[in-house]
Scaffold this motif. Structure first.
Motif, short mmCIF file in Angstrom:
data_model
loop_
_atom_site.label_atom_id
_atom_site.label_comp_id
_atom_site.label_asym_id
_atom_site.label_seq_id
_atom_site.Cartn_x
_atom_site.Cartn_y
_atom_site.Cartn_z
N GLN A 149 -1.46 -83.38 0.43
CA GLN A 149 -0.42 -82.82 1.33
C GLN A 149 -0.99 -83.14 2.85
OE1 GLN A 149 -0.44 -78.55 0.74
NE2 GLN A 149 1.17 -78.26 2.55
N GLY A 150 -2.35 -83.01 2.90
CA GLY A 150 -3.03 -83.29 4.35
C GLY A 150 -2.74 -84.55 4.77
N PHE A 151 -3.03 -85.54 3.83
CA PHE A 151 -2.92 -86.98 4.13
C PHE A 151 -1.57 -87.36 4.16
CE2 PHE A 151 -7.53 -86.98 3.72
CZ PHE A 151 -7.83 -87.95 4.68
N ALA A 152 -0.72 -86.94 3.24
CA ALA A 152 0.65 -87.15 3.43
C ALA A 152 1.49 -86.90 4.83
CB ALA A 152 1.52 -86.40 2.56
N LEU A 153 0.74 -86.08 5.66
CA LEU A 153 1.31 -85.88 7.10
C LEU A 153 1.08 -86.98 8.10
CD1 LEU A 153 0.09 -82.31 7.34
CD2 LEU A 153 2.31 -82.94 6.95
N ILE A 154 -0.06 -87.97 7.58
CA ILE A 154 -0.35 -88.95 8.64
C ILE A 154 1.00 -89.88 8.71
CG2 ILE A 154 -1.89 -90.65 9.20
CD1 ILE A 154 -4.13 -89.13 8.12
N PRO A 155 1.31 -90.49 7.57
CA PRO A 155 2.42 -91.51 7.62
C PRO A 155 3.82 -90.80 7.97
CG PRO A 155 1.99 -91.20 5.35
CD PRO A 155 0.73 -90.32 6.00
N VAL A 156 3.93 -89.41 7.93
CA VAL A 156 5.22 -88.77 8.17
C VAL A 156 5.20 -88.81 10.07
CG1 VAL A 156 6.22 -86.48 8.61
CG2 VAL A 156 5.22 -87.24 6.30
N ILE A 157 3.98 -88.07 10.47
CA ILE A 157 3.99 -88.10 11.95
C ILE A 157 4.05 -89.77 12.21
CG2 ILE A 157 2.63 -87.63 13.87
CD1 ILE A 157 3.98 -85.44 12.28
N TRP A 158 3.39 -90.59 11.93
CA TRP A 158 3.55 -92.07 12.26
C TRP A 158 4.95 -92.51 12.26
CZ3 TRP A 158 5.46 -96.81 10.48
CH2 TRP A 158 4.81 -97.76 11.28
N SER A 159 5.87 -92.15 11.21
CA SER A 159 7.05 -92.44 11.21
C SER A 159 7.93 -91.89 12.30
CB SER A 159 7.81 -92.17 9.69
OG SER A 159 6.88 -92.72 8.60
N ILE A 160 7.57 -90.64 12.45
CA ILE A 160 8.46 -89.86 13.50
C ILE A 160 7.91 -90.75 14.78
CG2 ILE A 160 8.58 -87.61 14.68
CD1 ILE A 160 8.03 -86.29 12.14
N GLY A 161 6.57 -90.98 15.22
CA GLY A 161 6.45 -91.84 16.31
C GLY A 161 6.99 -92.97 16.37
N SER A 162 7.18 -93.59 15.14
CA SER A 162 8.15 -94.91 14.93
C SER A 162 9.52 -94.94 15.45
CB SER A 162 7.74 -95.62 13.67
OG SER A 162 6.46 -95.71 13.62
N PHE A 163 9.96 -93.66 15.26
CA PHE A 163 11.41 -93.35 15.78
C PHE A 163 11.35 -93.22 17.28
CE2 PHE A 163 14.02 -89.69 16.64
CZ PHE A 163 15.60 -90.36 16.56
N VAL A 164 10.51 -92.03 17.54
CA VAL A 164 10.85 -91.66 18.91
C VAL A 164 10.19 -92.92 20.26
CG1 VAL A 164 9.97 -90.02 20.66
CG2 VAL A 164 10.63 -89.37 18.33
N GLY A 165 9.17 -93.59 19.63
CA GLY A 165 8.62 -94.74 20.57
C GLY A 165 9.57 -95.78 20.77
N PRO A 166 10.07 -96.49 19.90
CA PRO A 166 10.86 -97.56 20.05
C PRO A 166 12.21 -96.99 20.82
CG PRO A 166 10.17 -97.83 17.97
CD PRO A 166 9.64 -96.34 18.44
N LEU A 167 12.81 -95.82 20.26
CA LEU A 167 13.90 -95.40 21.03
C LEU A 167 13.70 -95.18 22.33
CD1 LEU A 167 16.89 -94.00 20.72
CD2 LEU A 167 15.83 -92.01 20.09
N MET A 168 12.49 -94.45 22.74
CA MET A 168 12.15 -94.34 24.16
C MET A 168 12.05 -95.52 24.95
SD MET A 168 9.14 -92.07 25.73
CE MET A 168 7.95 -93.45 25.35
N GLY A 169 11.32 -96.41 24.48
CA GLY A 169 10.79 -97.57 25.05
C GLY A 169 12.04 -98.53 25.13
N GLY A 170 13.13 -98.52 24.26
CA GLY A 170 14.23 -99.25 24.36
C GLY A 170 15.23 -98.95 25.48
N MET A 171 15.35 -97.56 25.50
CA MET A 171 16.20 -96.66 26.11
C MET A 171 16.00 -96.70 27.83
SD MET A 171 18.79 -96.33 24.71
CE MET A 171 19.74 -95.95 23.27
N LEU A 172 14.54 -96.53 27.97
CA LEU A 172 13.92 -96.29 29.48
C LEU A 172 13.44 -97.95 29.99
CD1 LEU A 172 11.91 -93.29 29.12
CD2 LEU A 172 14.27 -93.38 29.76
N ALA A 173 13.39 -98.93 29.30
CA ALA A 173 13.09 -100.13 29.95
C ALA A 173 14.35 -100.65 30.81
CB ALA A 173 12.98 -100.97 28.67
N ARG A 174 13.79 -101.15 31.88
CA ARG A 174 14.68 -101.51 32.78
C ARG A 174 15.65 -100.71 33.19
NH1 ARG A 174 14.15 -106.95 33.73
NH2 ARG A 174 16.06 -107.06 34.82
#
Length: 470
Positions: A149-174
């Motif tokens: 249960q604990g280690f399952a959270l690591i890829p979950v949070i990584w996946s959420i970050g993989s959603f927010v990060g590219p979305l933010m980077g793509g939208m805020l660039a230029r």
């Protein structure tokens, strides 16, 4: 029957320490968002600084070099940071890492040359060893009944970050292209990618102050003096503290050389190969999507790439959050790892299929979207391998006082693999396209062969995860 399942029947599941785990996951989220935010625009940034001389096919070389040097810098220092966390505690090392990442993002946003981009990324690799230390903390916050249960959270949070990060980077660039009336200062024209970087740095600062104020040290030898001093009738002198620290240090040094055994090496080898293939795949996705159609790519814009990577991240995160721990308990960690590893070969096959489809049809239509969705399904299954690999690595530690070093070894080997992966993969992608090797598909063939090596390594993992509590 898998051991994880049998242990669940034998012992009641220990509840996770929610507050401390939540702080740890906030830290991982901030770092993942910051790290992933650069990928929607990194290819365009390389083109704009004109180091390629106008050769779009050479972009992959330079993007891969930036990623590889980052991971190489991390590989040089991550074991030292993990070792240091076994001495001074996890919290100070995590705080230093957050500051290092924050400085790196600010410098990256202000970079206008290729080598300043390289130095900025390497700063993160050198000053931040948090990836290994966070896994160590998770190992200390869990036991055999709630490890999945604990280690399952690591890829979950990584996946959420993989959603927010590219979305933010793509939208805020230029930003001047999106909001020309709002951002009239010439600064945004000179540094068109500073906005996503400074937002990422702000998230890292928020995580820093949250960790500083609320996180409790998880290393037991650093907690005992505080706990003991609060108990009536018990006093601890400086000599007692020094003796305990000296004993812990000598024990850890004695055990360090004993870590190079099959019990420890096999899970580390699996994690290293898994990391190599995964980072190669992650480097290929934006490169393939942004490469012009006539060179075998999709010719998509940074904003579309950011949206697609964000969508993939949120789907992946939801699946891992809802089903990963249950699947680990049901299937067993070793069997799940082998199933996930087997998904990599078809994951690679989808790339040349999409390239053929877009060249045949001339546009990105519903057939391409179906292929992307099928690749997403395979990616979700592939990503489940990380949680199980981390469980095997953590369980392989022969003693708790070397848990940080064991996780540091895994992260160090993973960093070496990640250093080699992007450069080799993106260079082979560019080389195979330029010289039409295997019709431009040589990179996919090589990665499929390496996935067979991972499948064999997975078969060498122990059938059961050792109970650390017994």
């Amino acid at each position: 029957m898998p051991l994880v399942h049998s242990m669940a029947l034998r012992n009641p599941t220990t509840p996770l320490p929610q507050f401390q785990t939540g702080i740890l996951m906030m830290l991982e989220l901030a770092e993942t968002v910051a790290s992933m935010s650069i990928y929607p625009y990194i290819n365009q940034l390389i083109r704009e600084i004109d180091i390629t001389g106008g050769d779009d096919a050479a972009v992959g070389y330079y993007v891969g070099l930036i990623d590889s040097l980052f991971y190489f810098a991390q590989a040089l220092t991550v074991l030292s940071w993990s070792w240091l966390s076994d001495r001074i505690g996890r919290k100070p090392v995590l705080l230093i890492g957050l500051i290092g990442a924050c400085i790196s993002m600010i410098c990256f946003g202000l970079s206008t040359t290729f080598w300043s981009l390289v130095i900025s990324r390497c700063l993160w690799g050198i000053l931040n060893g948090n990836t290994g230390v966070m896994k160590t903390v998770m190992g200390e916050l869990t036991d055999s009944t709630n490890m999945a249960q604990g280690f399952a959270l690591i890829p979950v949070i990584w996946s959420i970050g993989s959603f927010v990060g590219p979305l933010m980077g793509g939208m805020l660039a230029r930003p001047q292209d999106h909001w020309p009336r709002l951002l009239t200062n010439p600064f945004w024209g000179k540094y068109p990618y500073f906005l996503p970087c400074v937002v990422s740095a702000s998230l890292l600062l928020l995580a820093f102050f949250t960790l500083l104020r609320f996180f409790e040290e998880s290393l037991s030898t650093r907690r005992r003096p505080k706990l003991a001093s609060t108990m009536p009738g018990i006093s601890r002198g400086a000599n007692s503290d020094d003796q305990e620290a000296s004993m812990a240090k000598s024990t850890a040094n004695a055990l360090l050389w004993s870590l190079f055994t099959p019990v420890v090496v096999i899970p580390n080898a699996n994690y290293a190969m898994l990391s190599f293939l995964d980072v190669s795949f992650r480097a290929l996705i934006p490169l393939f999507l942004s490469t012009p159609i006539h060179l075998g790519g999709m010719g998509l814009t940074p904003s579309f790439i950011g949206l697609w990577l964000a969508f993939c991240g949120i789907v992946d995160g939801l699946f891992q959050a809802l089903f990963l721990a249950k699947i680990v308990d049901w299937v067993g960690p070793k069997r799940l790892f082998c199933i996930s590893a087997s998904c990599f070969a078809p994951l690679m096959v989808v790339f040349p299929i999409m390239s053929w489809l877009v060249r045949t049809r001339g546009v990105v239509d519903h057939a391409i979207m179906y292929a992307l969705l099928f690749q997403l399904m395979l990616t979700v299954t592939w990503d489940m391998a990380f949680a199980t690999a981390l469980m095997f690595v953590t369980a392989s530690a022969p003693a708790k006082n070397v848990l940080g070093v064991v996780n540091g070894l895994s992260q160090s080997s993973g960093s070496v693999a990640r250093a080699l992966g992007p450069a080799l993969t993106t260079s082979l992608f560019a080389f195979s396209k330029q010289h039409n090797i295997l019709n431009g598909n040589a990179v996919y063939v090589v990665l499929i062969i390496l996935s067979g090596v991972l499948r064999w390594l997975g078969s060498q993992l122990p059938d059961e995860i050792q109970d650390r509590d017994e």
